[in-house]
Design an enzyme around this catalytic site. Structure first.
Site, PDB file in Angstrom:
ATOM      1  N   SER A  66       3.764  -2.184  10.366  1.00 17.32           N
ATOM      2  CA  SER A  66       5.215  -2.292  10.598  1.00 17.32           C
ATOM      3  C   SER A  66       5.748  -3.678  10.290  1.00 17.32           C
ATOM      4  O   SER A  66       6.644  -4.173  10.975  1.00 17.32           O
ATOM      5  CB  SER A  66       5.575  -1.861  12.033  1.00 17.32           C
ATOM      6  OG  SER A  66       5.234  -0.499  12.233  1.00 17.32           O
TER       7      SER A  66
ATOM      8  N   GLY B  56       2.903   2.263  10.694  1.00 15.72           N
ATOM      9  CA  GLY B  56       3.859   3.355  10.515  1.00 15.72           C
ATOM     10  C   GLY B  56       4.604   3.731  11.778  1.00 15.72           C
ATOM     11  O   GLY B  56       5.275   4.765  11.829  1.00 15.72           O
TER      12      GLY B  56
ATOM     13  N   LYS C  51       0.190   4.280  -0.310  1.00 15.79           N
ATOM     14  CA  LYS C  51      -0.413   5.467   0.309  1.00 15.79           C
ATOM     15  C   LYS C  51      -0.163   6.706  -0.572  1.00 15.79           C
ATOM     16  O   LYS C  51      -0.116   6.579  -1.794  1.00 15.79           O
ATOM     17  CB  LYS C  51       0.114   5.633   1.740  1.00 15.79           C
ATOM     18  CG  LYS C  51      -0.093   4.342   2.560  1.00 15.79           C
ATOM     19  CD  LYS C  51       0.142   4.479   4.016  1.00 15.79           C
ATOM     20  CE  LYS C  51      -0.070   3.122   4.684  1.00 15.79           C
ATOM     21  NZ  LYS C  51       0.028   3.158   6.136  1.00 15.79           N
TER      22      LYS C  51
ATOM     23  N   GLU D 197      -6.434   4.544   7.838  1.00 17.36           N
ATOM     24  CA  GLU D 197      -6.341   5.991   7.604  1.00 17.36           C
ATOM     25  C   GLU D 197      -7.634   6.542   7.020  1.00 17.36           C
ATOM     26  O   GLU D 197      -8.002   7.687   7.274  1.00 17.36           O
ATOM     27  CB  GLU D 197      -5.122   6.283   6.720  1.00 17.36           C
ATOM     28  CG  GLU D 197      -3.834   6.090   7.507  1.00 17.36           C
ATOM     29  CD  GLU D 197      -2.734   5.363   6.775  1.00 17.36           C
ATOM     30  OE1 GLU D 197      -2.715   5.378   5.536  1.00 17.36           O
ATOM     31  OE2 GLU D 197      -1.876   4.751   7.463  1.00 17.36           O
TER      32      GLU D 197
ATOM     33  N   GLU E 201      -5.048  -4.862  10.678  1.00 14.33           N
ATOM     34  CA  GLU E 201      -4.017  -3.841  10.822  1.00 14.33           C
ATOM     35  C   GLU E 201      -4.270  -3.056  12.101  1.00 14.33           C
ATOM     36  O   GLU E 201      -5.042  -2.084  12.098  1.00 14.33           O
ATOM     37  CB  GLU E 201      -4.047  -2.873   9.632  1.00 14.33           C
ATOM     38  CG  GLU E 201      -3.721  -3.513   8.304  1.00 14.33           C
ATOM     39  CD  GLU E 201      -3.189  -2.487   7.319  1.00 14.33           C
ATOM     40  OE1 GLU E 201      -2.031  -2.614   6.931  1.00 14.33           O
ATOM     41  OE2 GLU E 201      -3.924  -1.556   6.958  1.00 14.33           O
TER      42      GLU E 201
ATOM     43  N   ASN F 207       0.871  -1.172   0.000  1.00 11.14           N
ATOM     44  CA  ASN F 207       0.000   0.000   0.000  1.00 11.14           C
ATOM     45  C   ASN F 207       0.908   1.221   0.000  1.00 11.14           C
ATOM     46  O   ASN F 207       1.518   1.545   1.014  1.00 11.14           O
ATOM     47  CB  ASN F 207      -0.895  -0.033   1.250  1.00 11.14           C
ATOM     48  CG  ASN F 207      -1.718   1.232   1.393  1.00 11.14           C
ATOM     49  OD1 ASN F 207      -1.762   2.068   0.487  1.00 11.14           O
ATOM     50  ND2 ASN F 207      -2.377   1.383   2.537  1.00 11.14           N
TER      51      ASN F 207
ATOM     52  N   HIS G 156      -9.296   1.083   4.988  1.00  9.11           N
ATOM     53  CA  HIS G 156      -7.971   1.207   5.598  1.00  9.11           C
ATOM     54  C   HIS G 156      -8.067   2.115   6.824  1.00  9.11           C
ATOM     55  O   HIS G 156      -8.871   3.041   6.862  1.00  9.11           O
ATOM     56  CB  HIS G 156      -6.969   1.784   4.595  1.00  9.11           C
ATOM     57  CG  HIS G 156      -5.572   1.748   5.133  1.00  9.11           C
ATOM     58  ND1 HIS G 156      -5.087   2.755   5.950  1.00  9.11           N
ATOM     59  CD2 HIS G 156      -4.593   0.827   5.037  1.00  9.11           C
ATOM     60  CE1 HIS G 156      -3.850   2.425   6.316  1.00  9.11           C
ATOM     61  NE2 HIS G 156      -3.530   1.273   5.772  1.00  9.11           N
TER      62      HIS G 156
HETATM   63  P1  13P Z   1       3.339   0.243   7.670  1.00 12.54           P
HETATM   64  O1  13P Z   1       3.833  -1.040   7.073  1.00 12.54           O
HETATM   65  O2  13P Z   1       4.094   1.440   7.186  1.00 12.54           O
HETATM   66  O3  13P Z   1       3.196   0.161   9.153  1.00 12.54           O
HETATM   67  O4  13P Z   1       1.846   0.466   7.079  1.00 12.54           O
HETATM   68  C1  13P Z   1       0.941  -0.574   7.146  1.00 12.54           C
HETATM   69  C2  13P Z   1      -0.265  -0.194   6.384  1.00 12.54           C
HETATM   70  O5  13P Z   1      -0.990   0.701   6.745  1.00 12.54           O
HETATM   71  C3  13P Z   1      -0.533  -0.926   5.145  1.00 12.54           C
HETATM   72  O6  13P Z   1      -1.814  -0.674   4.691  1.00 12.54           O
END
Ligand code: 13P
Length: 258
Positions: A217, A177, A13, A101, A171, A11, A99
């Protein structure tokens, strides 16, 4: 244990420019080559889907082209939104729904996420339904309750014969992140509970066939321990997906896990 082909999806983003998105997709394709035993996907930003899709097609790649979101209505006055027919027109095969976010920064409700999942599946595409608890929810012992609520709402309009085009991504919001991943044991425990929710809705066979990815992560150095868990069927990767050299070891960990 039912055999479930692991799936690893990047992803991206809101990162990359057009040239770097294309280069990253081609890099993933070239590094993965004709690999088997795992499905691999990338989710660029909307504005890069056309160029990335063209590059993957030109390379004859099996890397799945995914979008990070979609709107539910087929067309009309929805300023700034993107429809499923616009995505399919660009060769998109898979769409992320809900997701963290989108839920926690943009404010999407469980109900809207469920509508998106149904719209994606009804359009013949594949969906990844994301779920996961915040840190305060985890500390309040609400992890399983939050996942159950999000999965039930996400699957509310899904039909049994569409389940083979659905993947669930667990997640935990506090792990995204942050560099702080769930322990393999915590991930496994959450996945078992999510699978039980799917079983309560669609039966044991459907739940046993459902792939549940972990995200948050996941990196080359922790991927194998996470994906080795019996109910962790791959990963949804953010930061480590932004370079082929950190994404590919995760893909390889998934291949080696089964
Ligand atoms: P990270 O791997 O940067 O923690 O992000 C995970 C994520 O949100 C994938 O959709």
């Amino acid at each position: 244990m039912p055999s479930r082909t692991p799936i690893v999806v990047g992803n991206w983003k809101m990162t990359q420019d057009k040239a770097s998105a294309v280069a990253l997709a081609v890099g993933v394709h070239q590094a993965w080559g004709a690999g088997s035993g795992v499905e691999v996907g990338v989710c660029p930003a909307f504005v890069h889907l056309d160029a990335v899709g063209a590059a993957l097609r030109q390379a004859g790649s099996r890397v799945i082209l995914g979008a990070q979101d979609v709107w539910t209505d087929p067309n009309g006055a929805f300023t700034g939104e993107v429809s499923l027919s616009m995505l399919t027109d660009l060769g998109v095969q898979l769409v992320l729904c809900g997701h963290s976010e989108r839920r926690h920064v943009i404010g999407e409700s469980d109900e809207l996420v469920g509508k998106k999942v149904s719209a994606v599946l009804n359009a013949g595409l594949r969906a990844i339904l994301c779920c996961g608890e915040t840190l305060s929810e985890r500390e309040a012992g609400q992890t399983d309750r939050v996942n159950e609520r999000q999965v039930r709402a996400g699957l509310a309009g899904v039909k049994a014969d569409q389940l083979d085009r659905l993947v669930i991504a667990y997640e935990p919001v506090w792990a995204i992140g942050t560099g702080r991943n769930a322990t393999p044991g915590d991930a496994q425990a959450a996945h078992v509970r999510i699978r039980a929710v799917v079983a309560s809705l669609f039966g044991d066979a459907a739940a046993g066939a459902m792939r549940i990815q972990y995200g948050g992560s996941m990196k080359p150095d922790n991927a194998r321990a996470l994906i080795d868990q019996p109910d962790v069927d791959g990963g949804l990767i953010g930061g480590a997906a932004l370079k082929a050299e950190t994404f590919l070891p995760i893909v390889q960990a998934a291949v080696g896990s089964r």
